[in-house]
Every structure is written in structure tokens, then in C-alpha cells.
Design an enzyme around this catalytic site. Structure first.
Site, PDB file in Angstrom:
ATOM      1  N   LEU A   1       0.704  -1.162  -0.018  1.00 16.38           N
ATOM      2  CA  LEU A   1       0.022   0.110   0.041  1.00 16.38           C
ATOM      3  C   LEU A   1       0.874   1.311  -0.088  1.00 16.38           C
ATOM      4  O   LEU A   1       1.909   1.173   0.622  1.00 16.38           O
ATOM      5  CB  LEU A   1      -1.116  -0.285   1.215  1.00 16.38           C
ATOM      6  CG  LEU A   1      -1.716  -1.144   1.299  1.00 16.38           C
ATOM      7  CD1 LEU A   1      -2.653  -1.389   2.609  1.00 16.38           C
ATOM      8  CD2 LEU A   1      -3.031  -1.085   0.259  1.00 16.38           C
TER       9      LEU A   1
ATOM     10  N   HIS B   1       0.208 -10.998   9.592  1.00 18.26           N
ATOM     11  CA  HIS B   1       1.254 -11.391   8.995  1.00 18.26           C
ATOM     12  C   HIS B   1       1.951 -12.815   9.424  1.00 18.26           C
ATOM     13  O   HIS B   1       2.091 -12.897  10.591  1.00 18.26           O
ATOM     14  CB  HIS B   1       2.728 -10.393   9.001  1.00 18.26           C
ATOM     15  CG  HIS B   1       3.750 -10.668   8.230  1.00 18.26           C
ATOM     16  ND1 HIS B   1       3.730 -10.582   6.679  1.00 18.26           N
ATOM     17  CD2 HIS B   1       5.072 -11.271   8.724  1.00 18.26           C
ATOM     18  CE1 HIS B   1       5.027 -10.926   6.515  1.00 18.26           C
ATOM     19  NE2 HIS B   1       5.728 -11.404   7.319  1.00 18.26           N
TER      20      HIS B   1
ATOM     21  N   THR C   1       1.691   0.589   9.450  1.00 15.28           N
ATOM     22  CA  THR C   1       2.359   1.896   9.229  1.00 15.28           C
ATOM     23  C   THR C   1       3.032   1.997   7.773  1.00 15.28           C
ATOM     24  O   THR C   1       2.899   0.896   7.328  1.00 15.28           O
ATOM     25  CB  THR C   1       3.452   2.160  10.291  1.00 15.28           C
ATOM     26  OG1 THR C   1       4.345   1.049  10.392  1.00 15.28           O
ATOM     27  CG2 THR C   1       2.824   2.372  11.596  1.00 15.28           C
TER      28      THR C   1
ATOM     29  N   THR D   1      -3.886 -21.898  11.633  1.00 10.49           N
ATOM     30  CA  THR D   1      -4.967 -22.412  12.769  1.00 10.49           C
ATOM     31  C   THR D   1      -4.879 -21.579  13.749  1.00 10.49           C
ATOM     32  O   THR D   1      -5.939 -20.807  14.126  1.00 10.49           O
ATOM     33  CB  THR D   1      -4.899 -23.981  13.356  1.00 10.49           C
ATOM     34  OG1 THR D   1      -3.584 -23.820  13.976  1.00 10.49           O
ATOM     35  CG2 THR D   1      -4.889 -24.897  12.319  1.00 10.49           C
ATOM     36  N   GLN D   2      -3.647 -20.811  14.048  1.00 14.47           N
ATOM     37  CA  GLN D   2      -3.552 -19.800  15.051  1.00 14.47           C
ATOM     38  C   GLN D   2      -4.152 -18.522  14.608  1.00 14.47           C
ATOM     39  O   GLN D   2      -4.755 -17.727  15.437  1.00 14.47           O
ATOM     40  CB  GLN D   2      -1.887 -19.593  15.678  1.00 14.47           C
ATOM     41  CG  GLN D   2      -1.406 -21.175  16.198  1.00 14.47           C
ATOM     42  CD  GLN D   2      -2.407 -21.207  17.466  1.00 14.47           C
ATOM     43  OE1 GLN D   2      -2.382 -20.393  18.380  1.00 14.47           O
ATOM     44  NE2 GLN D   2      -2.877 -22.447  17.627  1.00 14.47           N
ATOM     45  N   GLU D   3      -4.004 -18.357  13.352  1.00 18.02           N
ATOM     46  CA  GLU D   3      -4.299 -17.083  12.717  1.00 18.02           C
ATOM     47  C   GLU D   3      -5.829 -16.727  12.966  1.00 18.02           C
ATOM     48  O   GLU D   3      -6.282 -15.836  13.413  1.00 18.02           O
ATOM     49  CB  GLU D   3      -4.059 -16.819  11.249  1.00 18.02           C
ATOM     50  CG  GLU D   3      -2.399 -17.016  10.968  1.00 18.02           C
ATOM     51  CD  GLU D   3      -2.118 -16.748   9.342  1.00 18.02           C
ATOM     52  OE1 GLU D   3      -2.984 -16.204   8.886  1.00 18.02           O
ATOM     53  OE2 GLU D   3      -1.211 -17.356   8.979  1.00 18.02           O
TER      54      GLU D   3
HETATM   55  C1  GAR Z   1      -2.640 -15.874   5.657  1.00 15.41           C
HETATM   56  O1  GAR Z   1      -1.566 -16.522   5.909  1.00 15.41           O
HETATM   57  C2  GAR Z   1      -1.887 -14.285   6.152  1.00 15.41           C
HETATM   58  O2  GAR Z   1      -1.215 -14.441   7.244  1.00 15.41           O
HETATM   59  C3  GAR Z   1      -1.101 -14.314   4.806  1.00 15.41           C
HETATM   60  O3  GAR Z   1      -1.771 -14.580   3.743  1.00 15.41           O
HETATM   61  C4  GAR Z   1      -2.628 -15.835   4.092  1.00 15.41           C
HETATM   62  C5  GAR Z   1      -3.852 -15.453   3.829  1.00 15.41           C
HETATM   63  O4  GAR Z   1      -4.824 -16.430   4.063  1.00 15.41           O
HETATM   64  N1  GAR Z   1      -0.690 -12.753   4.660  1.00 15.41           N
HETATM   65  C6  GAR Z   1       0.439 -12.274   4.292  1.00 15.41           C
HETATM   66  O5  GAR Z   1       1.373 -13.069   3.812  1.00 15.41           O
HETATM   67  C7  GAR Z   1       0.572 -10.814   4.368  1.00 15.41           C
HETATM   68  N2  GAR Z   1       1.712 -10.483   3.847  1.00 15.41           N
HETATM   69  P1  GAR Z   1      -6.640 -16.226   3.944  1.00 15.41           P
HETATM   70  O6  GAR Z   1      -6.910 -15.558   2.632  1.00 15.41           O
HETATM   71  O7  GAR Z   1      -7.112 -17.595   3.863  1.00 15.41           O
HETATM   72  O8  GAR Z   1      -6.887 -15.359   5.156  1.00 15.41           O
END
Ligand code: GAR
Length: 199
Positions: free
Chosen positions: A103, A119, A151, A182-184
Site C-alpha cells: 500500500l 502477517h 504503518t 489455525t492460530q491466525e
Molecule cells: C494468511 O496466512 C496471512 O497471514 C497471509 O496470507 C494468508 C491469507 O490467508 N498474509 C500475508 O502473507 C500478508 N503479507 P486467507 O486468505 O485464507 O486469510
């Protein structure tokens, strides 16, 4: 309980599967964010028309927008159109959920303090791409995921939440990514929920 009658609209930006977006939408429904915080997921915006997450959002009755970055000559032009699409929903919070575009500083400044990202690494380690393979190659014993305020600098910004997973013998980037994902799905809804009373 919500503080006033101004709705706290959340706009979620995706580029692909949208599983983090879906986790946030489900948390909002199950935890009744509307009644508790006056918050709702107002729209899902994708830079890719074939992003799988769009179908889920539509099924949930959430407005969707597609803005193909390839249709714009410059990053600034795309970001200006993106901001117009987002601002239509008067967002209190803009959530990047697997939105794979860098961005512009102008875009980030416009949403300062109300723009968050997830991330797939333990920031400040492994900013950028291929985080899981790089963690394996570096011999890391743990890996993880970070939710942070956005940021101007890529993948740098105040950390809101993190989760750690082990890196196991024989892990590939894919097996590690699945363990991290799974943690995300736990920490992204948690981090967004924690912000809602502050918006
Ligand atoms: C996730 O693992 C997220 O952390 C990553 O993309 C994936 C999206 O999965 N993001 C990045 O790499 C950002 N730089 P999703 O579309 O199933 O949520």
C-alpha cells in the site's frame, strides 16, 4: 454495550481464500459484535475477482467489491480507487486479511490508527514473502503469526497480538503454514475484538 449509535463498520480486504476474513465474520456473528460493540463487517473488498473468500462473504449477505489492480496504471491510482470503495462504507476499521498488495504511504496515512494486518511470522522476524520457508531454512524452532497496526513501512508497526507454533522435524512450508493458519484464525478475531471498544 455500544457507547453510541454510530455504527463501527469493519471493511475487510482479501486477495485469496479469505479464511481469516471468514474467522472474523464468524466471531462477529457468534459473539454478537453488533449488540456488544455496535460493530459489523460491512464489506469485503478483493483485488482479485476469483478470490475464493468472496463467495463466503456473499453467502453471509455481506457486500463485496472487486477492484482489479491490473486495471490501474499506477499504485497510487489503484490505492485512490481502493480508498473510494472502502470509504463508501464509512469504516471505523480496515482489516487486511491476506491482502497481497503493498500500500502507498498516502493510503496508509488515510487510515492511520484504524488499519490492521496479519502477517505469518513472528515479527519483527521475516517481513515480506515466503515467511515459512525462510523460518525453516533459518533453523527456527518456533514460528508464528503477528497482528499489527499498519504503518508506512511494510510489515512494521505496533504489534497487537501474536501466537507461536513449533517448527517440527520434516516440516515443509505448507505443513508449517497450515499450523500457523489455525492460530491466525484465533488471534485475528481476538485482536479485532480487542480494538472495537477503542474505536
Ligand atoms: C494468511 O496466512 C496471512 O497471514 C497471509 O496470507 C494468508 C491469507 O490467508 N498474509 C500475508 O502473507 C500478508 N503479507 P486467507 O486468505 O485464507 O486469510
Amino acid at each position: 454495550m455500544m457507547q453510541n449509535n454510530v455504527p463501527k463498520n469493519i471493511v475487510i480486504l482479501i486477495s485469496g481464500g479469505g479464511s481469516n476474513m471468514a474467522a472474523i465474520v464468524r466471531a462477529a456473528q457468534q459473539e454478537n459484535w453488533h449488540q456488544r460493540y455496535g460493530a459489523c463487517v460491512a464489506a469485503v473488498v478483493s483485488n482479485k475477482a476469483d478470490a475464493a473468500g468472496l463467495a463466503f462473504a456473499r453467502q453471509q449477505g455481506i457486500a463485496t467489491e472487486v477492484l482489479d489492480h491490473k486495471a490501474f496504471g499506477t499504485r497510487e491510482a489503484f490505492d485512490a480507487a481502493l480508498a473510494d470503495a472502502i470509504d463508501h462504507y464509512q469504516p471505523a476499521l480496515v482489516v487486511l486479511a491476506g491482502f497481497m498488495r503493498i500500500l502507498t504511504p498516502g493510503f496508509v496515512a488515510r487510515y492511520a490508527g484504524r488499519l490492521v494486518n496479519i502477517h505469518p511470522s513472528l515479527l519483527p522476524a521475516f517481513t515480506g514473502l515466503n515467511t515459512h520457508q525462510r523460518a525453516i531454512d533459518a533453523g527456527c524452532k518456533v514460528a508464528g503469526v503477528t497482528v499489527h497496526q499498519v504503518t508506512a513501512e511494510l510489515d512494521v508497526g505496533p504489534i497487537l497480538d501474536q501466537a507461536v507454533v513449533p517448527v517440527l522435524p520434516g516440516d515443509t512450508a505448507d505443513t508449517l503454514a497450515a499450523r500457523v493458519l489455525t492460530q491466525e484464525h484465533i488471534i485475528y478475531p481476538r485482536a479485532v475484538r480487542a480494538l472495537l471498544p477503542l474505536l
